[in-house]
Design a protein around this motif. Structure first.
Motif, short mmCIF file in Angstrom:
data_model
loop_
_atom_site.label_atom_id
_atom_site.label_comp_id
_atom_site.label_asym_id
_atom_site.label_seq_id
_atom_site.Cartn_x
_atom_site.Cartn_y
_atom_site.Cartn_z
N THR A 1 27.12 -22.02 0.85
CA THR A 1 26.07 -23.18 1.51
C THR A 1 24.61 -23.22 1.57
O THR A 1 25.01 -22.23 2.57
CB THR A 1 27.06 -24.12 2.20
OG1 THR A 1 28.05 -24.48 1.96
CG2 THR A 1 25.85 -25.54 2.36
N TRP A 2 23.87 -23.87 1.19
CA TRP A 2 22.53 -23.45 1.87
C TRP A 2 22.07 -24.58 2.47
O TRP A 2 22.53 -25.94 1.97
CB TRP A 2 22.03 -23.22 0.74
CG TRP A 2 21.46 -21.65 0.19
CD1 TRP A 2 22.66 -20.51 1.35
CD2 TRP A 2 21.21 -20.38 0.50
NE1 TRP A 2 22.92 -19.39 0.43
CE2 TRP A 2 21.27 -19.10 0.00
CE3 TRP A 2 20.13 -20.82 -0.93
CZ2 TRP A 2 21.07 -18.17 -1.00
CZ3 TRP A 2 19.35 -19.49 -1.60
CH2 TRP A 2 20.08 -18.32 -1.63
N HIS A 3 20.54 -24.76 2.91
CA HIS A 3 20.35 -25.71 3.19
C HIS A 3 19.00 -25.79 4.13
O HIS A 3 18.42 -24.80 4.16
CB HIS A 3 21.06 -26.59 4.76
CG HIS A 3 21.60 -25.69 6.51
ND1 HIS A 3 20.69 -25.51 6.87
CD2 HIS A 3 22.28 -24.60 6.48
CE1 HIS A 3 20.32 -24.39 8.06
NE2 HIS A 3 21.80 -24.34 7.25
N LEU A 4 18.27 -26.55 4.68
CA LEU A 4 17.19 -26.45 5.40
C LEU A 4 17.34 -26.01 6.78
O LEU A 4 18.10 -25.88 6.87
CB LEU A 4 16.00 -28.24 4.99
CG LEU A 4 15.79 -28.41 3.90
CD1 LEU A 4 14.90 -29.75 4.31
CD2 LEU A 4 15.32 -28.10 3.06
N ALA A 5 15.56 -24.64 7.10
CA ALA A 5 15.95 -24.25 7.61
C ALA A 5 16.09 -25.10 8.79
O ALA A 5 14.98 -26.30 8.97
CB ALA A 5 15.13 -22.75 8.37
N ARG A 6 16.65 -24.82 9.85
CA ARG A 6 16.67 -26.01 11.36
C ARG A 6 16.90 -26.96 10.90
O ARG A 6 16.90 -28.26 11.92
CB ARG A 6 14.89 -25.83 11.76
CG ARG A 6 14.55 -24.19 12.01
CD ARG A 6 12.87 -24.72 13.44
NE ARG A 6 12.64 -23.17 13.20
CZ ARG A 6 11.57 -22.68 12.34
NH1 ARG A 6 11.63 -23.76 10.40
NH2 ARG A 6 10.91 -21.39 12.22
N GLN A 7 17.53 -27.27 9.63
CA GLN A 7 18.23 -27.90 9.51
C GLN A 7 19.69 -28.42 9.15
O GLN A 7 20.19 -28.70 8.25
CB GLN A 7 17.61 -29.48 8.29
CG GLN A 7 16.41 -29.61 8.59
CD GLN A 7 16.17 -30.46 8.16
OE1 GLN A 7 16.52 -31.67 7.81
NE2 GLN A 7 14.55 -30.67 7.97
N PRO A 8 20.85 -27.88 10.47
CA PRO A 8 21.44 -27.23 9.89
C PRO A 8 22.95 -28.33 9.40
O PRO A 8 22.82 -29.59 9.67
CB PRO A 8 23.12 -26.66 11.32
CG PRO A 8 22.27 -27.32 12.29
CD PRO A 8 20.47 -27.71 11.77
N VAL A 9 23.99 -28.49 8.94
CA VAL A 9 24.68 -29.33 8.28
C VAL A 9 26.10 -28.65 8.04
O VAL A 9 26.67 -28.04 7.31
CB VAL A 9 24.45 -29.59 6.73
CG1 VAL A 9 22.80 -30.17 6.45
CG2 VAL A 9 23.97 -28.29 6.14
N PRO A 10 27.30 -29.46 7.67
CA PRO A 10 29.18 -28.97 7.52
C PRO A 10 28.68 -28.02 6.20
O PRO A 10 28.26 -28.92 5.20
CB PRO A 10 29.52 -30.16 7.57
CG PRO A 10 28.70 -31.17 7.77
CD PRO A 10 27.57 -30.94 8.25
N PRO A 11 29.64 -27.05 6.62
CA PRO A 11 29.27 -26.20 5.14
C PRO A 11 30.36 -26.31 4.54
O PRO A 11 31.53 -27.62 4.48
CB PRO A 11 29.62 -24.88 5.51
CG PRO A 11 30.08 -24.73 7.17
CD PRO A 11 29.59 -26.59 7.57
N LEU A 12 30.24 -26.83 2.50
CA LEU A 12 31.16 -26.46 1.83
C LEU A 12 32.05 -26.22 1.74
O LEU A 12 32.29 -25.27 2.10
CB LEU A 12 31.28 -26.87 0.58
CG LEU A 12 29.10 -28.32 0.36
CD1 LEU A 12 28.91 -27.39 -1.30
CD2 LEU A 12 29.61 -29.50 -0.11
#
Length: 236
Positions: free
Chosen positions: A105-116
């Motif tokens: 899973t990738w996201h915006l830096a410094r905006q963590p999200v729950p991994p798929l």
């Protein structure tokens, strides 16, 4: 029939709109281009991916720049962005395809999200030694292995030396079929004449305590990939 269709429509709910949520995308494939580096195929699950975004991988924490974003139609076509539900590609400026872990899973830096859910690191299950037919061809074999590894990051490669066959590489594969396909690519794409040892699987050994060790405590365990790794002078 018409009534049944109406009933089905009432129970099938439309997907929720997550276009305004923080970016979350899944990397499902990656390949290496000689001039552009690693090209990652991604599916945008939430949010919007734009060229210039600073991305971060959940599994490693490494950050990358989205240099180019687009779709395949069927050739790469830059669009500048990918919206929720779209599938396309991103060029993140990565040189080593091993950094692009399929399923991550990738996201915006410094905006963590729950991994798929469902991601697991690739783990080789079958190991074999690959040696050049001529000892003088080791460098060319090593170069061919490195080039193939760019587009097949699931293969693990480490140098080893055999008393009978000389210098070679110990390679890990996902299974016997994966090994067979890899050998065919070596022969067809790089004209390499390779001697392959019989494939083996890893073994976990539990070493017995010697007379100087305390009777209590956990036993030492090691994992070996070939008979050459068997601990000499130790009881198991």
């Amino acid at each position: 029939m018409g009534c049944r269709c109406c009933c089905c429509r009432r129970h099938i709910l439309p997907p929720s709109d997550t276009s305004q949520d923080p970016l979350r995308l899944m990397l499902f494939d990656a390949s290496h281009d000689e001039y552009r580096g690693v090209i990652c195929l991604v599916a945008v699950v939430d949010g919007c991916l734009r060229a210039g975004d600073k991305l971060q991988a959940v599994s490693t924490g490494q950050q990358y720049d989205a240099l180019e974003v687009g779709v395949l139609s069927p050739e790469p076509h830059p669009t500048g962005q990918l919206l929720t539900g779209q599938v396309g590609y991103v060029i993140p400026g990565i040189k080593d395809v091993k950094a692009a872990r399929v399923g991550d899973t990738w996201h915006l830096a410094r905006q963590p999200v729950p991994p798929l859910p469902g991601f697991k690191p690739v783990k080789p299950m079958v190991f074999a030694g690959l040696y050049p037919a001529s000892a003088d061809d080791y460098e060319s074999l090593a170069d061919a292995l490195e080039r193939l590894n760019l587009n097949d990051a699931s293969v693990t490669i480490r140098k080893e030396t055999s008393e009978a066959l000389g210098a070679g590489c110990r390679c890990g594969f996902l299974g016997p079929l994966h090994l067979e396909v890899f050998l065919q690519r070596l022969q067809q794409e790089h004209k390499a004449e390779v001697i392959s040892t019989a494939p083996t699987v890893p073994y976990e050994l539990e070493l017995a305590r010697d007379s100087q060790q305390q009777p209590s405590g956990e036993l030492e365990r090691i994992v070996i990939e070939s008979a050459a790794d068997y601990p000499k002078g130790r009881k198991v």
